[in-house]
Design a protein around this motif. Structure first.
Motif, mmCIF file in Angstrom:
data_model
loop_
_atom_site.group_PDB
_atom_site.id
_atom_site.type_symbol
_atom_site.label_atom_id
_atom_site.label_comp_id
_atom_site.label_asym_id
_atom_site.label_seq_id
_atom_site.Cartn_x
_atom_site.Cartn_y
_atom_site.Cartn_z
ATOM 1 N N GLU A 28 0.843 -1.192 0.000
ATOM 2 C CA GLU A 28 0.000 0.000 0.000
ATOM 3 C C GLU A 28 0.876 1.239 0.000
ATOM 4 O O GLU A 28 1.938 1.273 0.630
ATOM 5 C CB GLU A 28 -0.911 0.018 1.238
ATOM 6 N N LYS A 29 0.437 2.253 -0.731
ATOM 7 C CA LYS A 29 1.084 3.562 -0.711
ATOM 8 C C LYS A 29 0.229 4.483 0.153
ATOM 9 O O LYS A 29 -0.966 4.653 -0.112
ATOM 10 C CB LYS A 29 1.208 4.123 -2.130
ATOM 11 N N LEU A 30 0.813 5.053 1.198
ATOM 12 C CA LEU A 30 0.043 5.894 2.103
ATOM 13 C C LEU A 30 -0.178 7.277 1.484
ATOM 14 O O LEU A 30 0.724 7.851 0.864
ATOM 15 C CB LEU A 30 0.765 6.036 3.440
ATOM 16 N N TYR A 41 7.706 11.065 4.119
ATOM 17 C CA TYR A 41 8.395 9.779 3.994
ATOM 18 C C TYR A 41 9.127 9.477 5.301
ATOM 19 O O TYR A 41 9.030 10.206 6.274
ATOM 20 C CB TYR A 41 9.334 9.750 2.785
ATOM 21 N N ASN A 42 9.829 8.340 5.350
ATOM 22 C CA ASN A 42 10.537 7.880 6.552
ATOM 23 C C ASN A 42 9.642 7.995 7.791
ATOM 24 O O ASN A 42 9.972 8.639 8.783
ATOM 25 C CB ASN A 42 11.849 8.638 6.725
ATOM 26 N N ILE A 43 8.525 7.293 7.706
ATOM 27 C CA ILE A 43 7.493 7.314 8.729
ATOM 28 C C ILE A 43 7.818 6.333 9.861
ATOM 29 O O ILE A 43 8.618 5.420 9.702
ATOM 30 C CB ILE A 43 6.130 6.941 8.122
ATOM 31 N N VAL A 78 -6.870 8.527 4.220
ATOM 32 C CA VAL A 78 -5.863 9.585 4.122
ATOM 33 C C VAL A 78 -5.359 9.930 5.513
ATOM 34 O O VAL A 78 -6.123 9.958 6.488
ATOM 35 C CB VAL A 78 -6.448 10.840 3.432
ATOM 36 N N TRP A 79 -4.061 10.209 5.613
ATOM 37 C CA TRP A 79 -3.461 10.642 6.867
ATOM 38 C C TRP A 79 -3.358 12.177 6.864
ATOM 39 O O TRP A 79 -2.796 12.763 5.942
ATOM 40 C CB TRP A 79 -2.081 10.022 7.036
ATOM 41 N N ALA A 80 -3.911 12.804 7.895
ATOM 42 C CA ALA A 80 -3.951 14.265 7.986
ATOM 43 C C ALA A 80 -3.200 14.732 9.226
ATOM 44 O O ALA A 80 -3.233 14.068 10.265
ATOM 45 C CB ALA A 80 -5.393 14.749 8.037
ATOM 46 N N THR A 301 3.587 0.761 2.853
ATOM 47 C CA THR A 301 3.569 -0.380 3.757
ATOM 48 C C THR A 301 3.612 -1.667 2.945
ATOM 49 O O THR A 301 3.231 -1.691 1.776
ATOM 50 C CB THR A 301 2.314 -0.407 4.652
ATOM 51 N N MET A 302 4.081 -2.719 3.588
ATOM 52 C CA MET A 302 4.125 -4.035 2.959
ATOM 53 C C MET A 302 3.853 -5.083 4.031
ATOM 54 O O MET A 302 4.463 -5.049 5.099
ATOM 55 C CB MET A 302 5.496 -4.279 2.318
#
Length: 321
Positions: A28-30, A41-43, A78-80, A301-302
């Motif tokens: 998945e692409k966040l 990035y680098n979450i 979505v992340w806000a 994520t994977m």
């Protein structure tokens, strides 16, 4: 527990990884909102703060290295940003808990006193009962990234270091113990013994996250990296386990490569093959979700089989046997 083998470089680790054929169960692409045209990035892996699930991410313009660490909550898909929470002028956040307190850290950059055209860096650690109360309590050595803490079974703290230069070359992992956050010192970090034969002198690596396994071993999520002939960077997510009582540690194993994730842009062409481990969430069904920064431009994520599960079946040796 078996003895470690000789040092494995990236080429050998890649061959072993492809032979194992680690299945990728889901990718998945966040998606992020509220940051304008900047990348996230680098979450970190998600964590709970005052009843809300958050993750921290590095927020940065594509043409800049000036970065903020912001905290995001998921709204549908979505992340806000949680705008009421503090923003830190740091890179590459990480999260853990020690003694019931939330510990957050990141990389602080500052002008290099010996070269005005370059930056220096160090790790800064914060503590508090919740994100809104985080306060700085420790600044690591100049030039050291990847300083990580983990609370041990006996209440002590495991400290992973990554010196460079005379002691660590391009970057090697060290480990030490301390009784409390108050006893974390520059001397302890400087004197932490290196985990020998993990990296060749041409390559480097570090710890991104450490978590306790059910049998008292530390499960380590990290990265191993190298340059190729064209000066392109290659970063691979890896794991190993460490016994904090005896000092024994397993061989490094890769758990993913860039092609396992969805396609996407890169910050620069030399960063296309960069996967930066952020965190690993272990699920009760024997799977695990890897949270990672991709190509210094995106967060993905994977889902894979839990790479630490088989290590929990190991019987730890007494230090005196």
């Amino acid at each position: 527990m078996q003895n470690k083998r000789a040092t494995l470089d990236c080429d050998l680790l890649l061959k072993e990884f492809h032979v194992r054929e680690v299945p990728v169960l889901q990718t998945e692409k966040l998606a992020f909102t509220g940051v304008g045209s900047r990348d996230v990035y680098n979450i970190t892996a998600p964590f709970t703060d005052e009843g809300t699930i958050l993750l921290a991410g590095r927020v940065e313009s594509r043409d800049s290295e000036s970065s903020d660490v912001m905290f995001f909550a998921q709204q549908e898909q979505v992340w806000a940003p949680k705008h009421e929470l503090p923003v830190f002028h740091l890179q590459d956040p990480f999260i853990t808990r020690v003694g019931g307190e939330l510990i957050m850290g990141g990389v602080q950059t500052y002008p290099n006193p010996e070269d005005e055209n370059r930056l220096m860096w160090r790790t800064v650690l914060y503590r508090g009962q919740r994100v809104s109360e985080l306060r700085p309590f420790f600044t690591g050595p100049d030039g050291m990234k990847d300083l990580r803490l983990v609370e041990l079974e006996d209440g002590g703290i495991g400290v992973f270091t990554r010196p460079q230069g005379i002691k660590g070359g391009r970057g090697k992992i060290g480990f030490a113990r301390t009784a409390s956050l108050e006893e974390l010192t520059m001397e302890l970090i400087a004197e932490a013994p290196l985990l020998e034969e993990q990296f060749t002198d041409a390559e480097w690596g570090g710890v991104n996250e450490a978590q306790m396994l059910s049998n008292g071993l530390i499960g380590v999520l990290g990265h191993i990296a190298r340059f190729d002939e064209g000066n392109n960077r290659h970063y691979y997510p890896m794991i190993f386990v460490l016994d904090p009582d005896t000092g024994w540690y397993s061989d490094i194993e890769l758990i993913a490569v860039r092609n396992n994730f969805l396609p996407g842009p890169a910050k620069r062409e030399d960063l296309h093959n960069v996967v930066f481990s952020g965190g690993l969430v272990r699920n009760p069904d024997g799977t695990a979700v890897l949270y990672a920064g991709i190509s210094d431009a995106e967060a993905h994520t994977m889902t894979i089989p839990d790479p630490f599960q088989r290590f929990e079946a190991l019987t730890r040796k007494n230090e005196n046997t």
